[in-house]
Motif scaffolding. Structure first.
Motif, PDB file in Angstrom:
ATOM      1  N   TRP A 178       0.812  -1.218   0.000  1.00 56.59           N
ATOM      2  CA  TRP A 178       0.000   0.000   0.000  1.00 56.59           C
ATOM      3  C   TRP A 178       0.842   1.264   0.000  1.00 56.59           C
ATOM      4  CZ3 TRP A 178      -4.855   0.216  -1.300  1.00 56.59           C
ATOM      5  CH2 TRP A 178      -5.647  -0.921  -1.173  1.00 56.59           C
ATOM      6  N   THR A 179       2.094   1.156   0.403  1.00 59.10           N
ATOM      7  CA  THR A 179       2.928   2.361   0.426  1.00 59.10           C
ATOM      8  C   THR A 179       3.214   2.894  -0.971  1.00 59.10           C
ATOM      9  OG1 THR A 179       4.999   1.086   0.417  1.00 59.10           O
ATOM     10  CG2 THR A 179       4.042   1.621   2.569  1.00 59.10           C
ATOM     11  N   PHE A 180       3.159   2.022  -1.985  1.00 59.30           N
ATOM     12  CA  PHE A 180       3.368   2.514  -3.353  1.00 59.30           C
ATOM     13  C   PHE A 180       2.108   2.438  -4.218  1.00 59.30           C
ATOM     14  CE2 PHE A 180       4.568  -2.022  -3.621  1.00 59.30           C
ATOM     15  CZ  PHE A 180       3.883  -2.443  -4.748  1.00 59.30           C
ATOM     16  N   LEU A 181       1.114   1.680  -3.784  1.00 62.71           N
ATOM     17  CA  LEU A 181      -0.098   1.579  -4.591  1.00 62.71           C
ATOM     18  C   LEU A 181      -0.874   2.888  -4.634  1.00 62.71           C
ATOM     19  CD1 LEU A 181      -1.612  -1.943  -3.791  1.00 62.71           C
ATOM     20  CD2 LEU A 181      -0.492  -1.171  -5.892  1.00 62.71           C
ATOM     21  N   LEU A 182      -1.092   3.508  -3.497  1.00 60.59           N
ATOM     22  CA  LEU A 182      -1.890   4.736  -3.464  1.00 60.59           C
ATOM     23  C   LEU A 182      -1.217   5.895  -4.195  1.00 60.59           C
ATOM     24  CD1 LEU A 182      -3.409   4.595   0.139  1.00 60.59           C
ATOM     25  CD2 LEU A 182      -4.501   4.054  -2.043  1.00 60.59           C
ATOM     26  N   PRO A 183       0.053   6.212  -3.889  1.00 62.40           N
ATOM     27  CA  PRO A 183       0.692   7.278  -4.679  1.00 62.40           C
ATOM     28  C   PRO A 183       0.887   6.881  -6.134  1.00 62.40           C
ATOM     29  CG  PRO A 183       2.291   6.270  -3.204  1.00 62.40           C
ATOM     30  CD  PRO A 183       0.944   5.755  -2.799  1.00 62.40           C
ATOM     31  N   GLY A 184       1.055   5.582  -6.398  1.00 64.22           N
ATOM     32  CA  GLY A 184       1.202   5.136  -7.780  1.00 64.22           C
ATOM     33  C   GLY A 184      -0.063   5.349  -8.582  1.00 64.22           C
ATOM     34  N   MET A 236       6.898   1.061 -13.337  1.00 62.99           N
ATOM     35  CA  MET A 236       7.633   1.064 -12.071  1.00 62.99           C
ATOM     36  C   MET A 236       6.850   0.342 -10.987  1.00 62.99           C
ATOM     37  SD  MET A 236       9.373   4.854 -11.951  1.00 62.99           S
ATOM     38  CE  MET A 236      10.625   5.330 -13.177  1.00 62.99           C
ATOM     39  N   VAL A 237       5.532   0.508 -10.966  1.00 67.15           N
ATOM     40  CA  VAL A 237       4.722  -0.227 -10.001  1.00 67.15           C
ATOM     41  C   VAL A 237       4.791  -1.720 -10.285  1.00 67.15           C
ATOM     42  CG1 VAL A 237       2.364  -0.634  -9.205  1.00 67.15           C
ATOM     43  CG2 VAL A 237       3.167   1.700  -9.527  1.00 67.15           C
ATOM     44  N   ARG A 238       4.725  -2.102 -11.564  1.00 70.27           N
ATOM     45  CA  ARG A 238       4.825  -3.522 -11.908  1.00 70.27           C
ATOM     46  C   ARG A 238       6.182  -4.094 -11.507  1.00 70.27           C
ATOM     47  NH1 ARG A 238       1.268  -1.602 -16.042  1.00 70.27           N
ATOM     48  NH2 ARG A 238      -0.518  -3.007 -16.253  1.00 70.27           N
ATOM     49  N   ALA A 239       7.234  -3.318 -11.672  1.00 67.57           N
ATOM     50  CA  ALA A 239       8.557  -3.776 -11.255  1.00 67.57           C
ATOM     51  C   ALA A 239       8.625  -3.937  -9.746  1.00 67.57           C
ATOM     52  CB  ALA A 239       9.623  -2.794 -11.732  1.00 67.57           C
ATOM     53  N   LEU A 298       2.420  16.395  -8.262  1.00 69.57           N
ATOM     54  CA  LEU A 298       2.171  15.977  -6.884  1.00 69.57           C
ATOM     55  C   LEU A 298       2.275  14.459  -6.725  1.00 69.57           C
ATOM     56  CD1 LEU A 298      -0.840  18.327  -6.008  1.00 69.57           C
ATOM     57  CD2 LEU A 298       1.576  18.632  -5.425  1.00 69.57           C
ATOM     58  N   GLY A 299       1.592  13.723  -7.599  1.00 72.67           N
ATOM     59  CA  GLY A 299       1.609  12.272  -7.487  1.00 72.67           C
ATOM     60  C   GLY A 299       2.965  11.668  -7.765  1.00 72.67           C
ATOM     61  N   GLY A 300       3.675  12.209  -8.773  1.00 76.61           N
ATOM     62  CA  GLY A 300       4.982  11.674  -9.119  1.00 76.61           C
ATOM     63  C   GLY A 300       6.004  11.838  -8.006  1.00 76.61           C
ATOM     64  N   LEU A 301       6.040  12.996  -7.388  1.00 76.31           N
ATOM     65  CA  LEU A 301       7.003  13.215  -6.303  1.00 76.31           C
ATOM     66  C   LEU A 301       6.655  12.372  -5.083  1.00 76.31           C
ATOM     67  CD1 LEU A 301       7.638  17.080  -6.467  1.00 76.31           C
ATOM     68  CD2 LEU A 301       9.001  15.214  -7.437  1.00 76.31           C
ATOM     69  N   LEU A 302       5.372  12.190  -4.808  1.00 76.87           N
ATOM     70  CA  LEU A 302       4.973  11.357  -3.673  1.00 76.87           C
ATOM     71  C   LEU A 302       5.355   9.898  -3.910  1.00 76.87           C
ATOM     72  CD1 LEU A 302       3.534  11.244  -0.953  1.00 76.87           C
ATOM     73  CD2 LEU A 302       1.381  10.915  -2.179  1.00 76.87           C
ATOM     74  N   PHE A 303       5.156   9.414  -5.145  1.00 76.82           N
ATOM     75  CA  PHE A 303       5.548   8.039  -5.461  1.00 76.82           C
ATOM     76  C   PHE A 303       7.066   7.876  -5.375  1.00 76.82           C
ATOM     77  CE2 PHE A 303       6.858   4.798  -8.554  1.00 76.82           C
ATOM     78  CZ  PHE A 303       6.125   3.710  -8.105  1.00 76.82           C
ATOM     79  N   ALA A 304       7.811   8.843  -5.872  1.00 78.75           N
ATOM     80  CA  ALA A 304       9.270   8.750  -5.835  1.00 78.75           C
ATOM     81  C   ALA A 304       9.802   8.708  -4.409  1.00 78.75           C
ATOM     82  CB  ALA A 304       9.887   9.939  -6.582  1.00 78.75           C
ATOM     83  N   ALA A 305       9.055   9.280  -3.475  1.00 85.65           N
ATOM     84  CA  ALA A 305       9.506   9.297  -2.086  1.00 85.65           C
ATOM     85  C   ALA A 305       9.416   7.929  -1.420  1.00 85.65           C
ATOM     86  CB  ALA A 305       8.694  10.319  -1.290  1.00 85.65           C
ATOM     87  N   GLN A 306       8.693   6.984  -2.019  1.00 85.51           N
ATOM     88  CA  GLN A 306       8.545   5.640  -1.442  1.00 85.51           C
ATOM     89  C   GLN A 306       9.730   4.775  -1.874  1.00 85.51           C
ATOM     90  OE1 GLN A 306       5.940   5.736   0.650  1.00 85.51           O
ATOM     91  NE2 GLN A 306       5.585   7.768  -0.240  1.00 85.51           N
ATOM     92  N   ARG A 307      10.878   5.018  -1.284  1.00 85.23           N
ATOM     93  CA  ARG A 307      12.115   4.352  -1.717  1.00 85.23           C
ATOM     94  C   ARG A 307      12.260   2.938  -1.159  1.00 85.23           C
ATOM     95  NH1 ARG A 307      16.186   8.115  -3.577  1.00 85.23           N
ATOM     96  NH2 ARG A 307      15.339  10.235  -3.597  1.00 85.23           N
ATOM     97  N   ARG A 308      11.579   2.625  -0.079  1.00 87.70           N
ATOM     98  CA  ARG A 308      11.795   1.340   0.568  1.00 87.70           C
ATOM     99  C   ARG A 308      11.359   0.166  -0.296  1.00 87.70           C
ATOM    100  NH1 ARG A 308       8.990  -2.042   3.985  1.00 87.70           N
ATOM    101  NH2 ARG A 308       7.127  -0.719   3.847  1.00 87.70           N
ATOM    102  N   THR A 309      10.351   0.373  -1.141  1.00 88.00           N
ATOM    103  CA  THR A 309       9.828  -0.739  -1.939  1.00 88.00           C
ATOM    104  C   THR A 309      10.355  -0.765  -3.364  1.00 88.00           C
ATOM    105  OG1 THR A 309       7.892   0.638  -2.459  1.00 88.00           O
ATOM    106  CG2 THR A 309       7.694  -0.912  -0.617  1.00 88.00           C
TER     107      THR A 309
END
Length: 483
Positions: free
Chosen positions: A26-32, A135-138, A225-236
């Motif tokens: 969920w950490t990357f699904l929502l911003p993705g 990127m989400v698929r990866a 907004l969405g792109g920067l938020l997704f990029a911030a999820q580095r852990r996954t």
């Protein structure tokens, strides 16, 4: 096609519930989801704005096509850079560039700038489209794969992962691929189509109800907004693979070949220089998939422009978003069903069956003349797209190693964008010269030609053949084990 329900090792059927319980998902699904929404708005927003300022669907389709072509050319390079340096390192500058390019294109269109200026702005706008979907698929592949260490940002681990991927094979390593990989592919197809339900309707509502430029303004804002938020999820994000192909990477592969549990695995002697990983496009199956996805793109592009022209012709332009939403809704529904069952037929055979159905579904579009009939056929076409998309993305998991998956996904996404761009141009010209009905012939031509190529080259879609080619492409020499 016969279908059966498969059970996981714990006796439970792998499904969406199990997938969404994956730790970190969920950490990357929502911003993705937020970050990929603008992709569904870009082409249609350009068509509506440029048609408003120039009065020509052909010109509007050509400008939108320039965006699509540049995206198709640059998206795979973005994916390869993301595999090598990390998703955030590529995504952040891309988001900033895309936002600026879309703002420039909007301003030039409103100022009645010459056509060459619109093309000049459309190229960087397309080239910088953030590849969030691939990127989400990866990330799903990294989380669910059992062959490498999963997601992370370690630079040295990328070298050993590359070595392991070369010798374990592309489909999933020693433990085999997770049964949830196919579910993840279907889930992503549903998510993509949900964006194509919301995006066109939102773009049409903004461009017609607020201002002709409002669609592009919203697209640029959501991207930022969405792109920067997704990029911030580095852990996954998947492990960085930039060490492959360098002497430092060879040394790291030789020194760090052992697994986390302490067991030793395949390694490359530090004195022997590892070869640079082959491009995902070197896999024959990926090239065939790209042709098929090019045809799918022709459906998206042809439907967008032709539906816009059709609703204008019948005097109800506000129906455009609703009709396209019905089309995309059928795609989303079929994608959800595709992820809920496991088919007995192998995916490369199922893909050809689904694609044949898609080509047949597009054949009567040009002959209908009522909104109800167009909506019904659009729903049918949408229902036929998702099985082909889901199966194609699933095949990537079995024919491409982890070190090149993001690139492979972006080649397919780029092929869709290129097909969409070429179809938008062709449909626009045909609609200008002969009416909306002529524009509807483009999806039929695109899928028909792609199907002929796929049937002729169907053997290249078999995972076993593709796996052997990839293994040689990454490193044709057998690794020497070291104590």
């Amino acid at each position: 096609m016969a279908a059966t329900v498969t059970k996981s090792s714990g006796g439970r059927r792998p499904g969406y519930g199990s997938l969404l319980r994956t730790p970190g998902a969920w950490t990357f699904l929502l911003p993705g989801f937020a970050a990929r929404q603008p992709f569904a708005m870009l082409t249609l927003s350009i068509v509506l704005l440029v048609e408003h300022t120039t009065g020509s669907y052909g010109t509007a389709g050509a400008v939108a096509a320039a965006t699509g072509v540049s995206m198709a050319l640059f998206a795979p390079q973005s994916g390869r850079l993301a595999d090598r340096w990390g998703q955030a390192a590529v995504l952040v500058p891309g988001v900033l560039l895309h936002t600026a390019a879309v703002a420039l294109l909007t301003a030039l269109a409103l100022l009645d700038a010459p056509l060459w200026a619109l093309f000049a702005a459309a190229v960087p706008a397309g080239a910088s489209v953030p590849q969030v979907g691939p990127m989400v698929r990866a990330r799903w592949a990294a989380l669910l794969s059992s062959d490498t260490g999963g997601p992370g940002a370690s630079g040295t681990s990328g070298a050993s992962d590359a070595s392991d991927a070369a010798h374990d094979g592309p489909g999933g390593g020693r433990g085999g691929p997770s049964p949830l990989l196919a579910t993840a592919a279907a889930f992503e197809s549903v998510t993509d189509e949900l964006t194509f339900v919301i995006g066109p309707v939102l773009a049409t509502a903004l461009c017609i109800g607020v201002h002709p430029a409002a669609g592009l303004v919203a697209e640029g804002t959501l991207t930022f907004l969405g792109g920067l938020l997704f990029a911030a999820q580095r852990r996954t994000q998947p492990s960085v693979q930039h060490a492959a192909g360098s002497s430092r990477g060879s040394a790291a592969a030789g020194h760090g070949a052992g697994k986390a549990g302490g067991s030793s695995g395949p390694a490359v002697r530090s004195g022997r220089r590892a070869e640079r990983p082959a491009s995902a496009l070197s896999v024959p199956g990926v090239r065939v998939l790209a042709v098929l996805f090019l045809g799918i793109g022709s459906v998206f592009g042809g439907m967008q422009v032709s539906l816009t022209a059709f609703t204008e012709e019948i005097g109800h332009p506000g129906l455009n978003g609703a009709l396209y939403g019905v089309f995309a809704g059928g795609n989303m529904l079929a994608g959800a069903v595709s992820g809920a069952v496991a088919w007995r037929r192998p995916p490369h055979r199922r893909l050809l069956i689904a694609y044949t159905a898609l080509a047949l579904a597009t054949s009567p579009l040009w002959a209908v003349d009522s909104a109800v009939a167009v909506g019904a056929l659009g729903l049918l076409v949408g229902l036929c797209i998702a099985p082909a998309l889901v199966t194609g993305y699933t095949l990537v998991e079995s024919i491409v190693p982890a070190t090149a998956r993001t690139e492979a996904f972006t080649w397919l996404t780029g092929a869709v964008a290129l097909g969409q761009a070429l179809a938008a141009t062709a449909s626009g010209r045909l609609a200008d010269g002969f009416g909306a009905h002529a524009g509807f012939t483009v999806p039929l031509a695109g899928t028909g030609l792609a199907l002929l190529v796929a049937v002729a080259l169907r053997a290249r879609l078999e995972p076993a053949l593709a796996g052997r080619v990839v293994a040689r492409g990454v490193d044709h020499r057998r690794a020497a084990a070291v104590d």
